[in-house]
Design a protein around this motif. Structure first.
Motif, PDB file in Angstrom:
ATOM      1  N   TYR A  68      17.656  54.656  33.734  1.00 53.00           N
ATOM      2  CA  TYR A  68      17.808  55.326  32.443  1.00 53.00           C
ATOM      3  C   TYR A  68      16.900  56.555  32.275  1.00 53.00           C
ATOM      4  N   ILE A  69      16.463  57.114  33.390  1.00 48.79           N
ATOM      5  CA  ILE A  69      15.650  58.333  33.307  1.00 48.79           C
ATOM      6  C   ILE A  69      16.547  59.535  33.057  1.00 48.79           C
ATOM      7  N   TYR A  70      17.711  59.547  33.657  1.00 47.30           N
ATOM      8  CA  TYR A  70      18.591  60.701  33.611  1.00 47.30           C
ATOM      9  C   TYR A  70      20.031  60.208  33.664  1.00 47.30           C
TER      10      TYR A  70
ATOM     11  N   ILE B   2      18.530  64.098  42.207  1.00 46.11           N
ATOM     12  CA  ILE B   2      19.189  62.987  42.891  1.00 46.11           C
ATOM     13  C   ILE B   2      20.301  62.410  42.032  1.00 46.11           C
ATOM     14  N   SER B   3      20.085  62.369  40.712  1.00 44.16           N
ATOM     15  CA  SER B   3      21.050  61.759  39.818  1.00 44.16           C
ATOM     16  C   SER B   3      22.352  62.532  39.740  1.00 44.16           C
ATOM     17  N   SER B   4      22.315  63.813  40.083  1.00 44.90           N
ATOM     18  CA  SER B   4      23.533  64.617  40.042  1.00 44.90           C
ATOM     19  C   SER B   4      24.073  64.902  41.429  1.00 44.90           C
TER      20      SER B   4
ATOM     21  N   SER C 207      39.614  52.813  26.259  1.00 45.36           N
ATOM     22  CA  SER C 207      39.539  53.739  25.122  1.00 45.36           C
ATOM     23  C   SER C 207      39.479  55.199  25.559  1.00 45.36           C
ATOM     24  N   LEU C 208      39.358  55.460  26.863  1.00 49.12           N
ATOM     25  CA  LEU C 208      39.233  56.834  27.339  1.00 49.12           C
ATOM     26  C   LEU C 208      40.553  57.587  27.196  1.00 49.12           C
ATOM     27  N   LYS C 209      40.440  58.881  26.946  1.00 47.96           N
ATOM     28  CA  LYS C 209      41.608  59.755  26.911  1.00 47.96           C
ATOM     29  C   LYS C 209      41.239  61.060  27.621  1.00 47.96           C
ATOM     30  N   PRO C 210      42.215  61.766  28.190  1.00 44.57           N
ATOM     31  CA  PRO C 210      41.917  63.030  28.865  1.00 44.57           C
ATOM     32  C   PRO C 210      41.199  64.001  27.928  1.00 44.57           C
ATOM     33  N   GLY C 211      40.138  64.610  28.451  1.00 40.93           N
ATOM     34  CA  GLY C 211      39.331  65.530  27.656  1.00 40.93           C
ATOM     35  C   GLY C 211      38.037  64.926  27.167  1.00 40.93           C
ATOM     36  N   ASP C 212      37.838  63.629  27.382  1.00 42.41           N
ATOM     37  CA  ASP C 212      36.587  62.991  26.964  1.00 42.41           C
ATOM     38  C   ASP C 212      35.428  63.437  27.858  1.00 42.41           C
ATOM     39  N   HIS C 213      34.288  63.671  27.245  1.00 43.69           N
ATOM     40  CA  HIS C 213      33.032  63.931  27.944  1.00 43.69           C
ATOM     41  C   HIS C 213      32.337  62.583  28.099  1.00 43.69           C
ATOM     42  N   ILE C 214      32.185  62.129  29.334  1.00 44.51           N
ATOM     43  CA  ILE C 214      31.599  60.821  29.589  1.00 44.51           C
ATOM     44  C   ILE C 214      30.322  60.970  30.413  1.00 44.51           C
ATOM     45  N   TYR C 215      29.526  59.931  30.417  1.00 42.22           N
ATOM     46  CA  TYR C 215      28.295  59.965  31.210  1.00 42.22           C
ATOM     47  C   TYR C 215      27.868  58.546  31.564  1.00 42.22           C
ATOM     48  N   SER C 216      26.977  58.451  32.530  1.00 45.47           N
ATOM     49  CA  SER C 216      26.430  57.173  32.955  1.00 45.47           C
ATOM     50  C   SER C 216      24.978  57.380  33.351  1.00 45.47           C
ATOM     51  N   TRP C 217      24.120  56.487  32.891  1.00 42.75           N
ATOM     52  CA  TRP C 217      22.686  56.627  33.173  1.00 42.75           C
ATOM     53  C   TRP C 217      22.379  56.313  34.626  1.00 42.75           C
ATOM     54  N   ARG C 218      21.417  57.043  35.167  1.00 39.61           N
ATOM     55  CA  ARG C 218      20.972  56.878  36.546  1.00 39.61           C
ATOM     56  C   ARG C 218      19.461  56.615  36.561  1.00 39.61           C
TER      57      ARG C 218
END
Length: 264
Positions: free
Chosen positions: A26-28, A61-63, A12-23
């Motif tokens: 699930y703290i950050y 650390i998460s980044s 479902s992703l398309k260019p320009g999407d802002h995505i994220y993943s928990w580290r």
């Protein structure tokens, strides 16, 4: 995506999407911009960074860039530099689950998503502009990493909206930062209100209400200390200190009631 989760699948992703993943349990979360071809541009703490001087520095650390004993066959190892990097989607996720950040949500939905760093009231710019900003910053950098004022979420929000917090004394755009500060702040601010409710549930409800109000007021879509800054000017203005906020002057023109951008 639903009310409680922004989880999406890769198809479902398309260019320009802002995505994220928990580290870190699930703290950050780590945020980035998907630019197509299984590639994500994101801002990491590699290079210069500013710590907080507190235990919250563990959030850096998460980044950090993903480290693996086996080199990725797709990604080119980044050189030491300004911290904006390009990675394949697998390396960006680092084994985590894929989520998509939501823009232009309603106030009701924003409050319902009590965890910060998942959505905003602000409106996104067209996808091609978002991708252009991300690629430009990949070549030119996004300033010095700061977990509260200039982090990976701030980077992604800027790419999506072109909005930049220009008051050095305040938090950045990051909803995660607002949540980290908002929880303890809500407890402190709600303490005087205990005189109006001795019931434990009433006190908890008051603290939650104060927390939600603080998150809402700090959202990039409502703040008055933000300006639309062209990406081509961003690096130069930050480097020269020509990006600043002044108090609005009294005027009969309503549009002059917001902070003004000065350049030198």
């Amino acid at each position: 995506m639903g009310l409680l989760s922004n989880r999406v699948d890769r198809q479902s992703l398309k260019p320009g999407d802002h995505i994220y993943s928990w580290r870190a349990a699930y703290i950050y979360a780590h945020h980035g911009i998907y630019v197509g071809d299984d590639t994500v541009i994101h801002f990491t703490r590699r290079g210069q960074e500013v710590g907080t001087g507190t235990v919250l520095d563990v959030l850096l650390i998460s980044s950090g860039p993903t480290r693996s004993h086996l080199p990725c066959p797709t990604c080119t190892p980044p050189d030491e530099g300004h911290g904006v990097v390009s990675s394949c989607l697998n390396c960006f996720l680092a084994g985590g689950v894929l989520y998509r950040f939501e823009y232009a949500v309603t106030p009701a939905l924003f409050i319902a998503k009590a965890r910060g760093g998942t959505c905003t009231l602000a409106v996104s710019d067209p996808d091609e502009i978002v991708v252009h900003r991300a690629k430009y910053l990949l070549d030119n950098g996004f300033g010095c990493y700061n977990v509260f004022k200039n982090n990976c979420e701030d980077f992604a929000i800027y790419c999506k909206t072109g909005l930049l917090v220009v008051d050095e004394g305040r938090l950045g755009q990051s909803g995660q930062a607002a949540s980290i500060i908002g929880g303890p702040l809500a407890a402190v601010l709600s303490t005087p209100l205990r005189l109006f409710s001795t019931n434990l549930y009433g006190m908890a409800a008051t603290a939650v209400a104060v927390y939600c109000a603080s998150r809402y007021a700090a959202d990039i879509g409502l703040r008055r200390d933000v300006m639309k800054v062209p990406v081509e000017d961003l690096t130069r203005r930050l480097a020269t200190g020509s990006l600043q906020v002044v108090e609005p002057q009294i005027s009969v023109t309503p549009s002059l009631g917001s902070p003004q951008l000065l350049t030198q």
